[in-house]
Design a protein around this motif. Structure first.
Motif, short mmCIF file in Angstrom:
data_model
loop_
_atom_site.label_atom_id
_atom_site.label_comp_id
_atom_site.label_asym_id
_atom_site.label_seq_id
_atom_site.Cartn_x
_atom_site.Cartn_y
_atom_site.Cartn_z
N GLY A 33 0.78 -1.23 0.30
CA GLY A 33 0.11 0.00 -0.15
C GLY A 33 1.34 0.84 -0.56
N VAL A 34 0.44 2.51 -0.72
CA VAL A 34 1.18 3.34 -0.87
C VAL A 34 1.08 4.04 0.72
CG1 VAL A 34 0.88 5.89 -0.67
CG2 VAL A 34 -0.44 3.97 -2.48
N SER A 35 0.58 3.95 1.47
CA SER A 35 0.35 4.31 3.30
C SER A 35 2.08 3.67 3.87
CB SER A 35 -0.63 4.49 4.00
OG SER A 35 -0.71 2.62 3.98
N ALA A 36 2.45 2.16 3.60
CA ALA A 36 2.67 1.62 3.97
C ALA A 36 4.38 1.53 3.31
CB ALA A 36 2.62 0.07 3.24
N ILE A 37 4.54 1.87 2.39
CA ILE A 37 5.57 2.70 1.07
C ILE A 37 6.21 4.12 2.26
CG2 ILE A 37 6.34 3.57 -0.63
CD1 ILE A 37 5.67 0.55 -1.10
N TYR A 38 4.93 4.99 2.14
CA TYR A 38 5.69 6.35 2.67
C TYR A 38 6.63 5.78 4.02
CZ TYR A 38 4.11 9.41 -0.06
OH TYR A 38 3.60 10.36 -2.07
N ALA A 39 5.99 4.97 4.91
CA ALA A 39 6.12 5.37 6.40
C ALA A 39 7.15 4.11 6.72
CB ALA A 39 4.81 3.54 7.22
N ARG A 40 7.94 3.47 5.69
CA ARG A 40 8.53 2.45 5.22
C ARG A 40 9.69 3.40 4.94
NH1 ARG A 40 11.09 -2.23 8.30
NH2 ARG A 40 13.14 -2.65 6.62
N ALA A 41 9.31 4.14 4.14
CA ALA A 41 10.26 5.75 3.72
C ALA A 41 11.40 6.05 4.83
CB ALA A 41 10.45 6.02 3.00
N LYS A 42 9.98 6.58 5.78
CA LYS A 42 10.60 7.76 7.12
C LYS A 42 11.19 6.59 8.07
CE LYS A 42 10.64 11.09 9.71
NZ LYS A 42 10.87 12.53 9.50
N LEU A 43 11.30 5.28 8.51
CA LEU A 43 11.61 5.06 9.28
C LEU A 43 13.26 4.71 8.47
CD1 LEU A 43 11.69 3.19 11.67
CD2 LEU A 43 11.28 0.99 10.17
N GLY B 153 -9.47 7.39 12.33
CA GLY B 153 -10.16 5.87 12.44
C GLY B 153 -9.53 4.43 12.17
N ARG B 154 -8.56 4.47 10.93
CA ARG B 154 -8.30 3.48 10.64
C ARG B 154 -7.36 2.60 11.31
NH1 ARG B 154 -5.33 7.72 8.40
NH2 ARG B 154 -3.36 7.27 8.12
N ALA B 155 -6.94 1.53 11.23
CA ALA B 155 -6.40 -0.05 11.42
C ALA B 155 -4.77 1.15 11.50
CB ALA B 155 -7.08 -0.95 11.14
N TRP B 156 -4.00 0.24 11.92
CA TRP B 156 -3.10 0.77 12.19
C TRP B 156 -2.24 -0.18 11.36
CZ3 TRP B 156 0.49 4.42 13.96
CH2 TRP B 156 0.15 5.48 15.23
N ILE B 157 -1.06 -0.01 11.07
CA ILE B 157 -0.58 -1.61 9.96
C ILE B 157 0.75 -1.37 10.48
CG2 ILE B 157 -1.54 -0.73 7.60
CD1 ILE B 157 0.48 0.77 5.96
N ALA B 158 1.58 -2.78 9.62
CA ALA B 158 2.81 -2.69 10.78
C ALA B 158 3.47 -1.65 10.51
CB ALA B 158 3.02 -4.45 10.20
N GLU B 159 3.37 -1.08 9.46
CA GLU B 159 5.05 -0.47 9.27
C GLU B 159 4.58 1.00 9.75
OE1 GLU B 159 4.32 -2.54 6.03
OE2 GLU B 159 2.94 -1.78 6.74
N GLU B 160 3.30 1.11 10.69
CA GLU B 160 3.72 3.06 10.72
C GLU B 160 3.32 2.28 12.58
OE1 GLU B 160 -0.71 4.85 8.96
OE2 GLU B 160 -1.30 3.61 9.92
N ASP B 161 3.61 0.70 12.69
CA ASP B 161 3.86 0.29 14.12
C ASP B 161 5.28 0.54 14.35
OD1 ASP B 161 1.20 0.44 15.11
OD2 ASP B 161 1.46 -1.85 15.05
N ASP B 162 5.80 0.51 13.53
CA ASP B 162 7.48 -0.13 13.74
C ASP B 162 8.01 1.43 13.55
OD1 ASP B 162 7.61 -2.64 13.20
OD2 ASP B 162 7.54 -2.46 11.08
N LEU B 163 7.27 2.17 12.52
CA LEU B 163 7.44 3.78 11.98
C LEU B 163 7.44 4.35 14.16
CD1 LEU B 163 8.83 6.05 11.06
CD2 LEU B 163 6.33 6.51 10.52
N LEU B 164 6.76 3.79 14.28
CA LEU B 164 6.56 4.82 15.83
C LEU B 164 7.42 4.00 16.85
CD1 LEU B 164 4.12 5.90 17.77
CD2 LEU B 164 3.05 4.23 17.79
N ARG B 165 7.40 3.09 16.83
CA ARG B 165 8.57 2.31 17.93
C ARG B 165 10.16 2.93 17.56
NH1 ARG B 165 6.03 -2.97 15.79
NH2 ARG B 165 4.74 -4.26 17.93
N ARG C 171 -2.41 11.30 11.47
CA ARG C 171 -2.70 11.00 12.86
C ARG C 171 -2.98 12.50 13.54
NH1 ARG C 171 -5.53 5.29 12.17
NH2 ARG C 171 -3.00 4.33 11.69
N SER C 172 -3.90 11.54 14.61
CA SER C 172 -4.15 13.12 15.38
C SER C 172 -2.97 12.61 16.84
CB SER C 172 -5.01 13.08 16.29
OG SER C 172 -5.76 11.73 16.98
#
Length: 427
Positions: free
Chosen positions: A116-126, A239-251, A269-270
C-alpha cells in the motif's frame, strides 16, 4: 436527500481498478504468433493471485510457480495488484525503496513492491529516506480521486490511500473539475479549499468562520462549518486501523527520541491516536528523552542526586544557581521526582515542643528556624497558631545578646532539653 460520506475499511488500498489506456482501446485481431515458453498461462495467473491474497512473499510465490522473483514482481505490477501486507520487509525491498523512492511516484513504486502507498511512506520514513520532489499525479491516482469524490469518501481518506497531502488532493480534484458528493450546493470549491486550509492551522471553527466572513465568503455558523469539514474528511485522524509499517515507525520514534509532530503529519494521525497506539504497544515511559522536548539539557543521575540531597534544606534559588538551571526547571524536576520541600512539611510534636521551649526561654526565631531547617517566616506563622508569638512584648526575655560566634549552636535536641527550666541553652 441528505448525502453521507462513505468511510473506507482498513484493508482497502484501491478504490477503483486502473485500466491502462492502451488496454481500454479497442484492438484489432492479432496475427498468430509462436508460443513462448515463458508466457504466463491463465492457471499460473490464478495461482499467483491466490498466493498474493494469502499474503505470501515474492520469494514464496516464485518458488511455488517455478519462476524468478523478478518475473513474479513484474507480473504483479502488470496486474496492478496492491495489498496491506503484514509481511516483514526484506532486504531486497528496502534496497529497491532506497534506490527509487525519490525518482518515481510513490504509487508506481507501491504497485511494483505490492504494498500500500501508506506502507511505502511509513517504511521510507523509518529508513530515513528524504522526501521526494512532488511527482506529477499518475493516471492511477486520478482514478482513485475520481472514484472517491463520486462515492463520497472523505478527502482525508483519499489522501491517505494515494499518499498525497490533503491540500494536494483538493487542488488536483479542482483541476479535474470534480465536486465532492458530500459538498453542499451552496459551498463553492474556493470556499471549501480555504476552510480546509484554515482548519489545518488548528484554528477553532468559530475563528475560521469569522476569518471566512472577513475574506468575503458567506457567513457560516461553527456547527455547519464543522459538519461540512468532517464530511469532507477533515479531522484529527479518521479511525483507520494501524498497519505494521506505522507501528514500526512509532517504535523507531520512541527508540531514537525523535519528535512525534512530523510523525503525526506523515501518518495523518492525531496526537490522541499516537498516544493511544503507544500505550497499546507498551511504549509509554520508553522514550529516550525523559524530559520530553522541554528546552535545556537532560537531567543526569548526579544532578538528580544533588537535588534530592539539597532540596528543602537550602534555598531553591541557590540549588538552581549551583546546577546552572532555572528556578522553574528545578521546581518541575523536584515535583517529577516526588520531592517535598522541607519548608512545607507538616510540623511534628517534637517541633511544636521545641518552638514552645524556645518561646519560653527567649531563643530567637532565626535560631529556631536554623535548628529545625525551616524558613523563619514559616516558624513565626506556626508559632502564632500555637499561641506563642515571638514578637509579643509579654514574651519571656532571654537576657543580653551575645556574639553569634561565641554562642553554642541551637539544635532540635537542645531545644527539647529545655523542658527543665534550669537548663541553659547558650553560653
Amino acid at each position: 436527500m441528505t448525502r453521507t460520506h462513505c468511510d473506507l475499511d482498513a484493508d482497502i488500498v484501491e478504490l477503483a481498478a486502473f485500466v491502462p489506456e492502451a488496454e481500454a482501446r479497442e484492438t484489432t485481431p492479432l496475427a498468430e504468433i509462436a508460443f513462448r515458453a515463458d508466457a504466463w498461462l491463465p492457471g499460473e495467473t490464478q495461482q499467483l493471485k491466490a498466493a498474493f491474497v494469502q499474503d505470501h512473499g515474492l520469494d514464496e510465490i516464485a518458488g511455488l510457480l517455478g519462476r524468478s522473483r523478478t518475473a513474479v514482481a513484474t507480473r504483479i505490477h502488470d496486474l496492478g495488484l496492491r495489498r496491506n501486507s503484514r509481511r516483514n520487509w526484506c532486504d531486497w525491498e528496502d534496497e529497491e525503496l532506497a534506490c527509487c523512492y525519490s525518482n518515481e511516484p510513490t504509487a508506481t513504486l507501491a504497485a511494483r513492491l505490492a504494498r500500500g502507498v501508506s506502507a511505502i511512506y511509513a517504511r521510507a520514513k523509518l529508513l530515513g529516506l528524504s522526501e521526494p520532489a512532488a511527482q506529477p499525479y499518475s493516471a492511477w491516482e486520478d482514478v482513485q480521486i475520481r472514484a472517491g469524490y463520486t462515492r463520497g469518501v472523505p478527502v482525508a481518506q483519499i489522501s491517505g490511500l494515494i499518499g498525497r497531502p490533503l491540500s494536494g488532493v483538493i487542488s488536483r480534484a479542482s483541476m479535474l473539475g470534480l465536486r465532492h458528493a458530500c459538498q453542499p450546493d451552496d459551498w463553492s470549491d474556493t470556499e471549501t479549499a480555504r476552510a480546509l486550509a484554515l482548519a489545518a492551522t488548528g484554528a477553532r471553527y468559530m475563528a475560521i468562520a469569522q476569518m471566512l466572513v472577513e475574506e468575503g465568503f458567506p457567513e457560516r455558523n461553527s456547527r455547519s462549518l464543522g459538519q461540512h469539514l468532517r464530511k469532507l474528511g477533515y479531522g484529527r485522524g479518521w479511525g483507520r486501523a494501524w498497519i505494521a509499517e506505522e507501528d514500526d515507525l512509532l517504535r523507531h520514534a520512541y527508540t531514537t527520541g525523535a519528535s512525534l509532530t512530523p510523525l503525526r503529519k506523515r501518518l495523518g494521525r492525531s496526537s490522541h491516536s499516537i498516544r493511544w497506539r503507544a500505550e497499546a504497544l507498551k511504549l509509554r515511559g520508553t522514550h529516550v528523552r525523559r524530559d520530553g522536548f522541554r528546552q535545556g539539557p537532560v537531567w543526569t543521575a548526579q544532578e538528580e542526586a544533588r537535588l534530592r540531597a539539597d532540596y528543602g534544606k537550602i534555598p531553591t534559588r541557590e540549588i538552581a544557581e549551583t546546577l546552572g538551571r532555572g528556578l522553574r526547571a528545578v521546581l518541575y524536576r523536584a515535583n517529577h521526582l516526588g520531592l517535598v520541600h522541607g519548608f512545607m512539611r507538616p510540623f511534628g510534636s517534637d517541633e511544636d515542643r521545641a518552638i514552645r521551649n524556645a518561646w519560653l526561654h527567649g531563643v530567637s526565631m532565626v535560631d529556631v528556624a536554623q535548628a529545625l531547617g525551616r524558613d523563619p517566616a514559616v516558624i513565626g506563622k506556626h508559632a502564632a497558631r500555637l499561641g506563642h508569638r515571638f514578637n509579643d512584648p509579654a514574651r519571656p526575655s532571654r537576657g543580653p545578646r551575645t556574639r553569634r560566634a561565641s554562642r553554642t549552636p541551637v539544635t532540635l535536641e537542645s531545644l527539647l532539653a529545655l523542658d527543665p527550666p534550669d537548663l541553659p541553652i547558650a553560653a
